[in-house]
Design a protein around this motif. Sequence first.
Motif, PDB file in Angstrom:
ATOM      1  N   ALA A   3      45.976  37.247  38.264  1.00 33.07           N
ATOM      2  CA  ALA A   3      46.776  38.157  39.045  1.00 33.07           C
ATOM      3  C   ALA A   3      45.962  38.906  40.348  1.00 33.07           C
ATOM      4  N   ARG A   4      44.879  38.878  40.576  1.00 30.90           N
ATOM      5  CA  ARG A   4      44.072  39.452  41.564  1.00 30.90           C
ATOM      6  C   ARG A   4      43.290  38.664  42.171  1.00 30.90           C
ATOM      7  N   ARG A   5      42.700  37.563  41.916  1.00 31.29           N
ATOM      8  CA  ARG A   5      41.811  36.770  42.874  1.00 31.29           C
ATOM      9  C   ARG A   5      42.295  36.113  43.723  1.00 31.29           C
ATOM     10  N   PRO A   6      41.827  36.424  45.048  1.00 33.59           N
ATOM     11  CA  PRO A   6      42.305  35.877  46.305  1.00 33.59           C
ATOM     12  C   PRO A   6      41.721  34.362  46.530  1.00 33.59           C
ATOM     13  N   ASP A   7      40.617  34.002  46.247  1.00 32.41           N
ATOM     14  CA  ASP A   7      39.718  32.857  46.687  1.00 32.41           C
ATOM     15  C   ASP A   7      39.856  32.021  45.601  1.00 32.41           C
TER      16      ASP A   7
END
Length: 326
Positions: free
Chosen positions: A178-182
Motif C-alpha cells: 500500500a505504501r512502497r513507491p520503489d
Amino acid sequence: MSSSNAFTFLMLPPQTALTRDWAKRLSATVAGVNIVVAETMEQASDAIAGADAAFGTLPPALLAKAAKLRWLQAPQAAPPAGYYYPELISHPLTVTNFREIFNDHISAHILAFVLAFARGLHVFIPQQLRREWKKPPEDTGVVALPGSVALIVGLGGIGTETARLLAAFGITVLAVDARRPDRPDFVAELHRPEALETLLPRADFVILTVPHTPATEGFFNRGKFKLMKKSAFFINIGRGKTTRLDDLVAALQAGEIAGAALDVYEQEPLPAEHPLWGMPNVLMTPHMAGYGPHLNERRFQIIADNCAAFAEGRPLRNVVDKANWF
C-alpha cells in the motif's frame, strides 16, 4: 551535532527485569534523559503529566493526563487491536514501534514453509512418523522453484527480505504494497493493493506479511482463495486476524488450494479441536516465526536511538501511521 535537550521518559507498567535493565542502560548512555520507571498504574498516573515521552501501552485515562507527551514508543512491532484507540490516533504525539527487528528470522521461517511444500515434506514427515516408505511417481510431488511465482502481500522489511531470498532460488516474485513507491531489483512486479485479485491466479505461493489494520482485518477470505490456483500454497506469518480461518478450512476441504502454512491465527492459541490440526496439507507453528537471537538488543537499540533523536530534535525511527496502526 545539535545540542541535546533534557526530557523525561516514562517507562509504563508492567515492568520486567528486562525493562528495568533498559532503563538503567538508557540513563547511562543517552545524554539528558530522565528515566522514570513506573511499577504500578498509580505511579504512572502520578508521573504522566510530567513526561515528554513514554514506552509501553498508554490507556485513555493516562493519555488524558499527558499534558506534555510528544512521543510514545510502542512495546511491539504490531501491538494488538485496541492499542491505537481514537483519542490516541487524534492526539498530536508521535508513535514509533519495533518493526524491522524480525526481518531475518521471519523471512527464514517463510522460506522453510516454501521449501517444505516444494519438496513434499508435509507428506514425508507424517510418513516418517508412521514408519512408511512410500515414494511418489518421479515427476510428481514437488514444485520446481525456478519458473514458479510467489506473490508477497506486504513488501515491508519482512516482505522485502523474503523476496530477496525467494529470488535467489529462481522464483519470480510479485508483490503488493500500500505504501512502497520503489521496486527492488529482485521483485519482478510491484502493485497497489487494488491489483491483488488479478495477481492471485498467477501465484504458486501466496505469502501474507501484512499487519492487522482496519483495512486488512479478514480481507483474505473465501473469495480470495477461490482465485488462487488449485496447485498453490497459502502462507500467513503476518497477523492472524487478516485471514478468515473458516474460509481457509473450506477452501482446503474443497480442494481450491493445495495447502497452507500458518504461524498466526484468528484465535490464539488455536483450539485443540480446530479442524486445521488434522489436515494433511497444513503446516503450523505457534506464533514463533520471529524467534531468534538478538531481539531484545535490537529492541533496546531502537529505544536508545529514538531517545537520542528525540533529545536532539532529529526524526525518529519507525514512525507509525496511527490511523492505520503501522
